[in-house]
Enzyme design. Structure first.
Site, short mmCIF file in Angstrom:
data_model
loop_
_atom_site.label_atom_id
_atom_site.label_comp_id
_atom_site.label_asym_id
_atom_site.label_seq_id
_atom_site.Cartn_x
_atom_site.Cartn_y
_atom_site.Cartn_z
N ASP A 96 0.86 -1.17 0.00
CA ASP A 96 0.00 0.00 0.00
C ASP A 96 0.90 1.23 0.00
O ASP A 96 1.88 1.28 0.75
CB ASP A 96 -0.84 -0.01 1.29
N ASP A 197 -3.16 4.63 -2.37
CA ASP A 197 -4.16 5.21 -1.48
C ASP A 197 -4.67 6.55 -2.03
O ASP A 197 -3.85 7.40 -2.42
CB ASP A 197 -3.51 5.43 -0.11
N GLU A 252 -7.02 3.65 -5.57
CA GLU A 252 -8.23 3.88 -4.79
C GLU A 252 -8.86 5.17 -5.33
O GLU A 252 -8.28 6.25 -5.20
CB GLU A 252 -7.89 4.02 -3.31
N HIS A 326 -10.76 -2.90 4.57
CA HIS A 326 -10.56 -2.42 5.94
C HIS A 326 -11.30 -1.11 6.23
O HIS A 326 -11.24 -0.62 7.35
CB HIS A 326 -9.06 -2.23 6.19
N ASP A 327 -11.94 -0.54 5.21
CA ASP A 327 -12.69 0.71 5.41
C ASP A 327 -14.20 0.50 5.35
O ASP A 327 -14.95 1.49 5.32
CB ASP A 327 -12.33 1.73 4.30
C1 NOJ Z 1 -7.96 5.27 2.43
C2 NOJ Z 1 -7.55 4.18 3.36
O1 NOJ Z 1 -8.03 2.97 2.86
C3 NOJ Z 1 -8.10 4.54 4.71
O2 NOJ Z 1 -7.99 3.48 5.62
C4 NOJ Z 1 -7.40 5.78 5.18
O3 NOJ Z 1 -7.98 6.22 6.38
C5 NOJ Z 1 -7.50 6.91 4.17
N1 NOJ Z 1 -7.28 6.46 2.82
C6 NOJ Z 1 -6.49 7.96 4.43
O4 NOJ Z 1 -5.20 7.51 4.07
#
Ligand code: NOJ
Length: 548
Positions: A96, A197, A252, A326-327
């Site tokens: 990542d 990211d 992302e 994970h989000d």
């Molecule tokens: C996306 C990530 O997946 C998330 O976990 C993070 O809080 C934010 N970007 C900020 O980096």
């Protein structure tokens, strides 16, 4: 066809995967112990969320040193061993990479605080106050203003995320050179790719205009999402790093329309391999707002997925397919039934995902039907986003019980509880105290589930193999049937003379539908499908893939 179009990716959240030293936090040696398990699942690529040195305000997405592994996870020697052990098993590794922002502990930011003439000052987005206020009305994704004032400089810095995570200034060519050099360092170590990211946020409108707040999305993102130079910057990354190192990359790309996602991922443009987009996991955002108790309509979910299927194929883009990460909360808890029909629900989602065009991702624990954490009090949370949202909800007048209920449904902490390996204390994740404690002991674990031939794990294993051997799943056209049907999702893939149909009952009730002649049942999450002439009876959460 590129190898990663047929491959399945497994996402590891290292902190919660496997602890090897009893400190309650997952680590690299823990991951190494579980590589045989992943090889058995059949996956070919791992995405590791960040393990660089970090104060951990955002569990590693706040990087303080890009060149070292945080000691909670191990060190560079451990990491190299992980690479070797994974490669020996035919598994590639994607790290990542967070380059929209750093931690405020990063030495670049510490230098930039020293004065406006410090060479690192321009590595970040500093602006003078306007009428004694923040430069504009943009909001942080972690609640509150996106600007933080530093009295010593009489300036504000931009932070689209937590205030300890200042945004980088990509217009600065020295910054870009530093980033490419650092990416090459990891390439030299032997990684196979990068997950980038929030990469579509790196280029901000240099005038920093106020946003309109006409909808919840008009919060600033109109001026930094897919911003003016983002494609140039990513193409530069490709030329300097991704291309020469033959990286697989996934961006992302939140709040991104299809035409933009095509620009990012059409191979002719030399940017990214594939796109994570999030419209389908916002389907339960009531009025566009995340922190609400949400319901969703299947017709909306189908429309979104189908638009992305046909749109990306038409423009030569490539989707990354996922239900959770994970989000996100656990998908079975969110979209289906994690109680009586827990296994069927997990298999249904797997089947629908693996039948689509794109590269499928499994988030750790999905293969054993892990469900939401359902925390009952705010002090059980550690995630800054969830805690800030909770306080914001209370100050907006939402009562505490409802705020907790909303977090139980929407918080990303739900999917961060440790991986459930066996039925011993803490599910075999650690011999110490887990950094995040589940509220109840769940009787689902790898040890109790994977040996059953009818397990969710075995179902995934089969799907992973099918992706490797059935070109129709990779290249076939996509067609949606009955878009208005609120109970059943039916779609078809077609390649040359072959046609595959997927039918999935998203409800807890039996549904009867007509269907064409079935040549072969490829997958069913019940033992035997129930056909009767031209009719099929789908039991609660039944999903079938068949050749027709
Ligand atoms: C996306 C990530 O997946 C998330 O976990 C993070 O809080 C934010 N970007 C900020 O980096």
């Amino acid at each position: 066809m590129a190898w990663w179009q047929k491959a399945t990716v497994y996402q590891i959240y290292p902190r919660s995967f496997q602890d090897s030293n009893g400190d309650g936090i997952g680590d690299i040696n823990g991951i190494i112990q579980r590589l045989d398990y992943l090889q058995n699942l059949g996956i070919e690529l791992i995405w590791l969320t960040p393990m660089y040195v970090s104060p951990g305000r955002d569990n590693g997405y706040d990087i303080a040193d890009y060149y070292h592994i945080d000691p909670i996870f191990g060190d560079l020697t451990d990491f190299e061993r992980l690479l070797n052990e994974a490669h020996k098993r035919g598994i590639k590794i994607m790290m990542d990479m967070v380059v929209n922002h750093t931690s405020n502990q990063h030495h670049w930011f510490q230098e930039s605080l020293k004065g406006k003439d410090n060479p690192y000052h321009d590595f970040y987005l500093w602006r003078d106050p306007v009428d004694g206020q923040a430069p504009n009305n943009w909001l942080s994704k972690f609640s509150g203003s996106a600007w933080e004032y530093v009295p010593a400089l009489d300036q504000y810095y931009l932070h689209l995320y937590e205030k300890s995570m200042p945004d980088l200034n990509w217009r600065n060519e020295h910054l870009r050179a530093e980033i490419f050099k650092m990416m090459q360092f990891w390439a030299d170590l032997g990684i196979d790719g990068l997950r980038l990211d929030v990469i579509n946020n790196i280029s901000k409108d240099k005038h920093f205009p106020n946003d309109t707040f006409q909808t919840p999305s008009d919060d600033g993102r109109n001026f930094y999402t897919n911003g003016p130079h983002v494609h140039e910057y990513i193409h530069e990354m490709y030329e300097k790093v991704f291309g020469p190192n033959q990286f697989v990359t996934v961006g992302e790309l939140s709040s991104t329309p299809i035409d933009e996602a095509i620009r990012y991922t059409n191979p002719a443009r030399e940017e990214l391999s594939m796109a994570f987009t999030f419209h389908h996991v916002k389907v339960d955002y009531t009025g566009g707002k995340k922190w609400t108790l949400g319901a969703y309509r299947l017709s909306d979910l189908k429309r979104i997925l189908s638009d992305w299927q046909t749109g990306m194929a038409a423009g030569g883009g490539w989707n990354a397919l996922f239900w959770a990460n994970h989000d996100q909360p656990r998908a079975i808890s969110r979209f289906l039934d994690d109680g009586q029909y827990r296994d069927q629900s997990a298999k249904l989602l797997a089947l629908v995902e693996f039948g689509l065009q794109g590269t499928p991702y499994i988030y750790q624990g999905e293969e054993i039907a892990m469900k939401n954490a359902n925390f009952t009090a705010i002090d059980q949370y550690q995630d800054a986003e969830s805690i800030n949202a909770y306080h914001q909800m209370l100050s907006d007048g939402i009562d505490e019980a409802l705020a907790i209920k909303i977090l139980q449904q929407k918080s990303r902490e739900n999917c961060r509880i440790p991986m459930q390996w066996d039925q011993t204390a803490h599910h075999g994740f650690t011999t110490g105290t887990p950094w995040l404690m589940p509220v109840v002991h769940d009787n689902y674990s790898v040890a109790t589930k994977i040996h059953e031939p009818s397990s969710v794990f075995a179902f995934y294993q089969k799907l992973v193999q099918m992706r490797k051997t059935m070109p129709i799943l990779i290249e076939g056209d996509y067609q949606l049937f009955e878009p208005e049907d609120e109970a059943v999702y039916t779609y078809q893939r077609h390649l040359d003379t072959e046609t595959i149909r997927v039918m999935a009952n998203f409800t807890g009730q039996t549904q009867v539908r007509t269907m064409p002649n079935v040549k072969e049942v490829l997958m069913d999450n019940y033992e035997q499908p129930q056909f009767d002439g031209q009719q099929i009876t789908l039991r609660p959460y039944e999903a079938i893939m068949m050749r027709v």
